[in-house]
Design a protein around this motif. Structure first.
Motif, short mmCIF file in Angstrom:
data_model
loop_
_atom_site.label_atom_id
_atom_site.label_comp_id
_atom_site.label_asym_id
_atom_site.label_seq_id
_atom_site.Cartn_x
_atom_site.Cartn_y
_atom_site.Cartn_z
N TRP A 271 0.83 -1.21 0.00
CA TRP A 271 0.00 0.00 0.00
C TRP A 271 0.85 1.25 0.00
O TRP A 271 0.51 2.25 -0.60
CB TRP A 271 -0.95 0.01 1.20
CG TRP A 271 -1.84 -1.19 1.23
CD1 TRP A 271 -2.13 -1.96 2.32
CD2 TRP A 271 -2.56 -1.77 0.14
NE1 TRP A 271 -2.96 -2.98 1.97
CE2 TRP A 271 -3.25 -2.89 0.63
CE3 TRP A 271 -2.67 -1.46 -1.22
CZ2 TRP A 271 -4.05 -3.71 -0.16
CZ3 TRP A 271 -3.46 -2.28 -2.02
CH2 TRP A 271 -4.13 -3.38 -1.49
N GLN B 171 -5.62 -9.82 -0.62
CA GLN B 171 -5.63 -10.07 -2.06
C GLN B 171 -7.03 -10.22 -2.64
O GLN B 171 -7.18 -10.26 -3.85
CB GLN B 171 -4.83 -11.33 -2.40
CG GLN B 171 -3.44 -11.40 -1.83
CD GLN B 171 -2.47 -10.44 -2.48
OE1 GLN B 171 -2.83 -9.75 -3.43
NE2 GLN B 171 -1.26 -10.36 -1.96
N SER C 224 -10.28 -9.89 -4.38
CA SER C 224 -10.45 -8.88 -5.41
C SER C 224 -11.89 -8.38 -5.49
O SER C 224 -12.17 -7.46 -6.23
CB SER C 224 -10.03 -9.45 -6.77
OG SER C 224 -10.63 -10.72 -6.94
N LYS D 255 -11.87 -2.16 -1.91
CA LYS D 255 -10.72 -2.49 -1.07
C LYS D 255 -10.78 -1.71 0.23
O LYS D 255 -10.68 -0.49 0.25
CB LYS D 255 -9.42 -2.16 -1.81
CG LYS D 255 -9.07 -3.18 -2.87
CD LYS D 255 -7.57 -3.45 -2.87
CE LYS D 255 -7.16 -4.54 -3.86
NZ LYS D 255 -7.73 -5.85 -3.61
N TYR E 252 -8.94 -0.67 2.77
CA TYR E 252 -7.54 -0.53 3.20
C TYR E 252 -7.41 -0.51 4.72
O TYR E 252 -6.52 -1.13 5.29
CB TYR E 252 -6.94 0.75 2.63
CG TYR E 252 -6.94 0.80 1.12
CD1 TYR E 252 -6.15 -0.07 0.39
CD2 TYR E 252 -7.71 1.74 0.44
CE1 TYR E 252 -6.14 -0.02 -0.99
CE2 TYR E 252 -7.70 1.79 -0.94
CZ TYR E 252 -6.92 0.91 -1.65
OH TYR E 252 -6.91 0.96 -3.02
N HIS F 25 -7.53 -3.87 6.11
CA HIS F 25 -6.30 -4.60 5.81
C HIS F 25 -5.18 -4.20 6.76
O HIS F 25 -4.44 -5.05 7.25
CB HIS F 25 -5.85 -4.32 4.37
CG HIS F 25 -6.86 -4.75 3.34
ND1 HIS F 25 -6.75 -4.44 2.02
CD2 HIS F 25 -8.02 -5.45 3.47
CE1 HIS F 25 -7.78 -4.94 1.36
NE2 HIS F 25 -8.57 -5.54 2.22
#
Lengths: 300, 293
Positions: free
Chosen positions: A133, B249, B251, B255, B257, B260
């Motif tokens: 990122w 990962q 998809s 996303k 973030y 994550h």
């Protein structure tokens, strides 16, 4: 009576003598089977026409010949040479520089040292995720510098076929250079100050002191660092998977990712096994002489 | 290790020291930057990240990404969060570390204090086994786990880590016990103490430091492993590293973030904690793992 006691005694003796071997034998058996037996099995498979499942029909060197004809393998080998070379060079350079600087009676040395070393505690998967990122032009460094007003700044290596392999180097160096620093620092602390004093009395400058006396004495630390780093570079798998997944395209394919995909997703087990054998050979070529010399020194 | 201040030979001028401190600080930032980015962005709502400003502190602090990563994020087909995988990792790492450490201690004891013909060859075999690329054992191991009926399970992973952890744990204890005086062992033998009595009464009580190093080494290695986890686990037995990779990962959809980042910190926390609490031993383990003999 007496003879049976003696016999019992000898049985006891036998047990006593055998006990250490009995204790060691499960571990030894495990290593012989699961390491050396498995190596033999994989070597055998590399000479067979195994595809989805192991097959026992020998085909000679065909897998090796095919392997070296594959473009993906050529890319993987080229990449591991680029990656390994840069990774070792940068880790050693940064590690040595930081070690020399930290050795100058720095305030809060212990604290700084632990900041340099902590990445080594993290999983390559975590490291890869973070750097992925950070290097992503959409939200990472490029976007940040754009938002700070430097709109012409470009950093999209991770999306580029030519440059993506260098982003692996960046993340790997971040992870390991602190550790190399610790190895060099330990080496520096072991150097005898008397020699340095004598040289200084002779009028040597700090720079030549390091170049002529200190760095040559760090040879063993260099050796260990290079061997460990080369070994890590050849084995590298997790970082690539997390950071780029081998892409874009095949730009960051390494032998480790090649082996995995050919064996488990492309159903070319024979070729996968052959690539694993090549990896083992390259690591053995580095590790065996190193371990040999380390052990011999110990015996003297 | 002579850090005597009075004999420090290389002296540096003021300007040089300024440069040195600056470079050292820049590198501090370089090493801390990814951690900072992870922490800061795990505490932001998603739209703040999408709007840019990865380096900024959150405008609206939130723990939602953490909650989501832990218990509701979609990993694979189910929306279970990372929690079950964290538990998998714990269930995998504890027995694997405990058993490999105990076996390593016993092996090291035999290889130093009860040497027999061929002990050097055995040591050499163990030493080299530590450095093989694991790709060379993946195919047969997958077969054997299937035959043993523990493929795709946590016990299967425990077994794999145990097998490939014994080499290092034996080396640690072997090198440590090699410095331990043989006379003590011999004297105890004359007094009639047997193999296990000597181990329990004489070797074990002084094994604390090396046991700590060995446990830390094995813990970080096994916790951080990805290759074995990815090769030998299924959806119900995946360790944390594999689940994190799947989360990141995946998809489908937007996303997330921030989720994550929170997940990445969760995967890093146990080993980070070990490093903070027992950093000294961690480094000793790394060094012993690199400069062997």
């Amino acid at each position: 009576m007496a003879s049976s006691a003696a016999r019992r005694g000898s049985a006891g003796d036998f047990l006593r003598d055998a006990l250490p071997k009995i204790v060691l034998s499960p571990s030894l058996a495990m290593v012989l089977i699961f390491v050396y037996g498995f190596i033999a099995f994989t070597v055998y498979l590399s000479f067979t026409d195994s595809r989805i499942l192991p097959s026992y029909d020998l085909v000679g060197w065909k897998n090796y010949i095919n392997l070296f004809r594959l473009r993906a393998w050529t890319i993987a080998v080229k990449n591991v040479v680029i990656f390994g070379g840069l990774y070792i060079t940068f880790c050693c350079f940064i590690g040595l520089m930081l070690a020399i600087f930290l050795d100058q009676k720095i305030r809060a040395e212990g604290f700084i040292r632990s900041i340099y070393l902590y990445p080594m505690a993290l999983s390559f998967i975590v490291t890869g995720t973070a750097w992925k990122w950070f290097l992503d032009p959409g939200i990472g460094l490029e976007a940040v510098l754009h938002s700070w007003g430097w709109t012409s700044f470009q950093f999209n290596w991770i999306k580029s076929n030519q440059m993506a392999i260098y982003t692996i180097v960046i993340a790997a160096v971040w992870q390991t250079s602190g550790f190399v620093m610790a190895m060099f620092l330990a080496g520096l602390r072991g150097i005898d100050n008397e020699v340095l004093k004598a040289a200084q009395i002779d009028g040597a400058s700090n720079f030549s002191l390091y170049r002529r006396i200190v760095i040559p004495q760090l040879r063993p630390a260099f050796m260990s660092a290079i061997v460990v780093l080369a070994h890590m570079a050849i084995k590298s798998y997790d970082l690539v998977i997390a950071l780029t997944g081998g892409g874009p395209g095949r730009a960051t394919e390494l032998p480790a990712t090649f082996m995995y995909s050919y064996t488990f997703t492309r159903n070319q087990m024979g070729i996968g096994a052959a690539s694993a054998v090549i990896m083992l050979m390259s690591i053995a070529a580095i590790m065996v002489p190193y371990l040999w010399s380390e052990l011999r020194e110990k015996q003297q | 290790m002579s850090s005597n201040a009075s004999t420090q030979v290389v002296s540096t001028g003021r300007g040089a020291r300024f440069v040195i401190y600056t470079i050292l600080l820049i590198f501090c930032l370089y090493y801390l930057l990814p951690l900072y980015v992870m922490v800061v962005n795990s505490l932001k709502p998603l739209r703040e990240i999408q709007a840019g400003g990865m380096m900024n502190l959150p405008d609206a602090w939130t723990l939602e990404p953490w909650k989501s990563a832990w218990s509701t994020a979609q990993i694979g087909v189910q929306a279970t969060g990372l929690k079950p995988y964290f538990m998998n990792s714990i269930q995998m790492v504890v027995p694997a570390v405990a058993i490999s450490t105990v076996l390593g201690a016993l092996n090291g004891y035999v290889l130093t204090k009860w040497q027999f013909r061929g002990h050097k060859i055995i040591f050499g075999l163990l030493l080299f086994a530590c450095f093989i690329p694991f790709q060379i054992v993946l195919i047969p191991m997958a077969r054997i786990l299937g035959i043993m009926g523990i493929a795709g399970s946590v016990p299967g992973l425990i077994f794999v880590h145990l097998v490939y952890g014994i080499g290092f744990s034996t080396l640690y204890f072997r090198n440590y016990y090699a410095q331990f005086p043989d006379e003590l062992v011999r004297a105890a033998q004359i007094d009639g103490a047997g193999f296990f009595t000597i181990f329990r009464r004489i070797m074990l009580p002084s094994s604390g430091p090396i046991a700590v190093v060995c446990v830390i080494w094995q813990f970080t290695n096994i916790w951080n492993d990805f290759l074995f986890g990815a090769s030998f686990s299924d959806f119900n037995s995946q360790p944390m590293t594999v689940a994190l990779n799947n989360l990141v990962q995946s998809s489908t959809g937007v996303k997330e973030y921030n989720v994550h980042f929170a997940g990445a910190i969760m995967a890093a926390l146990p080993t980070l904690l070990v490093y903070i609490v027992a950093g000294r031993y961690f480094v000793r383990g790394l060094m012993a793992g690199s400069v062997k003999g």
